[in-house]
Design a protein around this motif. Structure first.
Motif, PDB file in Angstrom:
ATOM      1  N   ILE A  34       0.834  -1.200   0.000  1.00 27.68           N
ATOM      2  CA  ILE A  34       0.000   0.000   0.000  1.00 27.68           C
ATOM      3  C   ILE A  34       0.871   1.254   0.000  1.00 27.68           C
ATOM      4  O   ILE A  34       1.817   1.367   0.772  1.00 27.68           O
ATOM      5  CB  ILE A  34      -0.928   0.007   1.230  1.00 27.68           C
ATOM      6  N   VAL A  35       0.512   2.206  -0.867  1.00 29.17           N
ATOM      7  CA  VAL A  35       1.189   3.496  -0.887  1.00 29.17           C
ATOM      8  C   VAL A  35       0.617   4.375   0.212  1.00 29.17           C
ATOM      9  O   VAL A  35       1.348   4.903   1.039  1.00 29.17           O
ATOM     10  CB  VAL A  35       1.023   4.199  -2.256  1.00 29.17           C
ATOM     11  N   ASP A  36      -0.719   4.532   0.205  1.00 28.59           N
ATOM     12  CA  ASP A  36      -1.341   5.353   1.241  1.00 28.59           C
ATOM     13  C   ASP A  36      -2.801   4.961   1.469  1.00 28.59           C
ATOM     14  O   ASP A  36      -3.435   4.351   0.622  1.00 28.59           O
ATOM     15  CB  ASP A  36      -1.233   6.843   0.930  1.00 28.59           C
ATOM     16  N   LEU A  37      -3.267   5.326   2.655  1.00 29.18           N
ATOM     17  CA  LEU A  37      -4.655   5.144   3.062  1.00 29.18           C
ATOM     18  C   LEU A  37      -5.192   6.519   3.437  1.00 29.18           C
ATOM     19  O   LEU A  37      -4.580   7.221   4.235  1.00 29.18           O
ATOM     20  CB  LEU A  37      -4.755   4.227   4.284  1.00 29.18           C
ATOM     21  N   MET A  38      -6.325   6.899   2.853  1.00 33.41           N
ATOM     22  CA  MET A  38      -6.929   8.188   3.170  1.00 33.41           C
ATOM     23  C   MET A  38      -8.320   7.944   3.749  1.00 33.41           C
ATOM     24  O   MET A  38      -9.247   7.588   3.026  1.00 33.41           O
ATOM     25  CB  MET A  38      -6.986   9.054   1.918  1.00 33.41           C
ATOM     26  N   PHE A  39      -8.426   8.102   5.066  1.00 34.81           N
ATOM     27  CA  PHE A  39      -9.679   7.868   5.774  1.00 34.81           C
ATOM     28  C   PHE A  39     -10.471   9.161   5.883  1.00 34.81           C
ATOM     29  O   PHE A  39      -9.901  10.229   6.130  1.00 34.81           O
ATOM     30  CB  PHE A  39      -9.410   7.351   7.190  1.00 34.81           C
ATOM     31  N   THR A  40     -11.785   9.043   5.749  1.00 32.76           N
ATOM     32  CA  THR A  40     -12.701  10.148   5.993  1.00 32.76           C
ATOM     33  C   THR A  40     -13.769   9.643   6.951  1.00 32.76           C
ATOM     34  O   THR A  40     -14.442   8.651   6.675  1.00 32.76           O
ATOM     35  CB  THR A  40     -13.359  10.630   4.688  1.00 32.76           C
ATOM     36  N   LEU A  41     -13.895  10.323   8.091  1.00 33.15           N
ATOM     37  CA  LEU A  41     -14.919   9.989   9.080  1.00 33.15           C
ATOM     38  C   LEU A  41     -15.902  11.152   9.118  1.00 33.15           C
ATOM     39  O   LEU A  41     -15.511  12.291   9.352  1.00 33.15           O
ATOM     40  CB  LEU A  41     -14.283   9.771  10.448  1.00 33.15           C
ATOM     41  N   ALA A  42     -17.169  10.857   8.890  1.00 28.93           N
ATOM     42  CA  ALA A  42     -18.167  11.917   8.790  1.00 28.93           C
ATOM     43  C   ALA A  42     -19.380  11.615   9.665  1.00 28.93           C
ATOM     44  O   ALA A  42     -19.812  10.470   9.781  1.00 28.93           O
ATOM     45  CB  ALA A  42     -18.615  12.086   7.346  1.00 28.93           C
ATOM     46  N   LYS A  43     -19.924  12.658  10.235  1.00 25.16           N
ATOM     47  CA  LYS A  43     -21.163  12.571  11.010  1.00 25.16           C
ATOM     48  C   LYS A  43     -22.277  13.080  10.116  1.00 25.16           C
ATOM     49  O   LYS A  43     -22.239  14.209   9.634  1.00 25.16           O
ATOM     50  CB  LYS A  43     -21.037  13.429  12.272  1.00 25.16           C
ATOM     51  N   ASP A  44     -23.263  12.208   9.853  1.00 20.11           N
ATOM     52  CA  ASP A  44     -24.365  12.578   8.967  1.00 20.11           C
ATOM     53  C   ASP A  44     -25.683  12.335   9.691  1.00 20.11           C
ATOM     54  O   ASP A  44     -26.074  11.182   9.863  1.00 20.11           O
ATOM     55  CB  ASP A  44     -24.291  11.767   7.675  1.00 20.11           C
ATOM     56  N   HIS A  45     -26.328  13.388  10.102  1.00 17.73           N
ATOM     57  CA  HIS A  45     -27.591  13.332  10.848  1.00 17.73           C
ATOM     58  C   HIS A  45     -27.526  12.325  11.993  1.00 17.73           C
ATOM     59  O   HIS A  45     -27.058  12.633  13.058  1.00 17.73           O
ATOM     60  CB  HIS A  45     -28.774  13.055   9.917  1.00 17.73           C
ATOM     61  N   ASP A  46     -27.966  11.092  11.762  1.00 18.39           N
ATOM     62  CA  ASP A  46     -27.998  10.108  12.843  1.00 18.39           C
ATOM     63  C   ASP A  46     -27.074   8.914  12.573  1.00 18.39           C
ATOM     64  O   ASP A  46     -27.187   7.882  13.217  1.00 18.39           O
ATOM     65  CB  ASP A  46     -29.424   9.614  13.068  1.00 18.39           C
ATOM     66  N   ALA A  47     -26.165   9.042  11.621  1.00 15.45           N
ATOM     67  CA  ALA A  47     -25.275   7.926  11.281  1.00 15.45           C
ATOM     68  C   ALA A  47     -23.828   8.411  11.152  1.00 15.45           C
ATOM     69  O   ALA A  47     -23.574   9.604  10.970  1.00 15.45           O
ATOM     70  CB  ALA A  47     -25.712   7.278   9.974  1.00 15.45           C
ATOM     71  N   TRP A  48     -22.912   7.481  11.267  1.00 15.63           N
ATOM     72  CA  TRP A  48     -21.486   7.731  11.054  1.00 15.63           C
ATOM     73  C   TRP A  48     -21.078   7.065   9.755  1.00 15.63           C
ATOM     74  O   TRP A  48     -21.432   5.919   9.502  1.00 15.63           O
ATOM     75  CB  TRP A  48     -20.655   7.153  12.198  1.00 15.63           C
ATOM     76  N   ILE A  49     -20.328   7.791   8.951  1.00 10.68           N
ATOM     77  CA  ILE A  49     -19.850   7.259   7.683  1.00 10.68           C
ATOM     78  C   ILE A  49     -18.333   7.206   7.740  1.00 10.68           C
ATOM     79  O   ILE A  49     -17.679   8.214   7.988  1.00 10.68           O
ATOM     80  CB  ILE A  49     -20.308   8.140   6.504  1.00 10.68           C
ATOM     81  N   ALA A  50     -17.792   6.022   7.529  1.00 14.86           N
ATOM     82  CA  ALA A  50     -16.345   5.827   7.493  1.00 14.86           C
ATOM     83  C   ALA A  50     -15.980   5.380   6.082  1.00 14.86           C
ATOM     84  O   ALA A  50     -16.547   4.417   5.564  1.00 14.86           O
ATOM     85  CB  ALA A  50     -15.911   4.788   8.517  1.00 14.86           C
ATOM     86  N   GLU A  51     -15.064   6.113   5.454  1.00 12.35           N
ATOM     87  CA  GLU A  51     -14.632   5.801   4.096  1.00 12.35           C
ATOM     88  C   GLU A  51     -13.116   5.733   4.049  1.00 12.35           C
ATOM     89  O   GLU A  51     -12.441   6.392   4.838  1.00 12.35           O
ATOM     90  CB  GLU A  51     -15.079   6.878   3.108  1.00 12.35           C
ATOM     91  N   VAL A  52     -12.606   4.964   3.101  1.00 10.88           N
ATOM     92  CA  VAL A  52     -11.162   4.904   2.896  1.00 10.88           C
ATOM     93  C   VAL A  52     -10.873   4.765   1.402  1.00 10.88           C
ATOM     94  O   VAL A  52     -11.581   4.060   0.689  1.00 10.88           O
ATOM     95  CB  VAL A  52     -10.498   3.749   3.691  1.00 10.88           C
ATOM     96  N   ASN A  53      -9.874   5.500   0.954  1.00 11.00           N
ATOM     97  CA  ASN A  53      -9.301   5.323  -0.373  1.00 11.00           C
ATOM     98  C   ASN A  53      -7.940   4.700  -0.158  1.00 11.00           C
ATOM     99  O   ASN A  53      -7.134   5.225   0.605  1.00 11.00           O
ATOM    100  CB  ASN A  53      -9.149   6.654  -1.112  1.00 11.00           C
ATOM    101  N   VAL A  54      -7.706   3.595  -0.825  1.00 11.15           N
ATOM    102  CA  VAL A  54      -6.425   2.895  -0.684  1.00 11.15           C
ATOM    103  C   VAL A  54      -5.760   2.823  -2.057  1.00 11.15           C
ATOM    104  O   VAL A  54      -6.400   2.466  -3.038  1.00 11.15           O
ATOM    105  CB  VAL A  54      -6.610   1.490  -0.049  1.00 11.15           C
TER     106      VAL A  54
END
Length: 98
Positions: A34-54
């Motif tokens: 892996i070169v890099d991992l880019m995580f995004t953690l977001a709060k959306d109304h009543d849910a949590w969204i976790a995303e990653v680009n690898v």
């Protein structure tokens, strides 16, 4: 392997950062792939969204996303999916070179 963590509508705390880093120990075997991992953690109304680009060393990029009602649960599920994706991509590359 470089790891970036970004929060959207959420300030990344030391507790969250440490939790994510402890979960990433599960994929230590893949540091060379892996070169890099880019995580995004977001709060959306009543849910949590976790995303990653690898970004893999062989030029493949993958985007994974999990959303639940609990931030830590989202992170755990995302890292589990990331582990599966790494193993799948590693097998593809190894099969191609045989």
């Amino acid at each position: 392997m470089r790891v970036d963590i970004k929060g959207v509508h959420y300030q990344i705390t030391d507790v969250t950062r440490n939790f994510l880093e402890s979960k990433l120990e599960k994929i230590n075997y893949a540091e060379d792939y892996i070169v890099d991992l880019m995580f995004t953690l977001a709060k959306d109304h009543d849910a949590w969204i976790a995303e990653v680009n690898v970004n893999f060393r062989w030029g493949v990029t993958a985007h994974l996303k999990e959303d639940t009602f609990n931030l830590h649960e989202s992170i755990e599920k995302l890292v589990d999916r990331l582990d599966q994706k790494i193993r799948k991509e590693k097998e593809k590359v190894q099969d191609k070179h045989r």
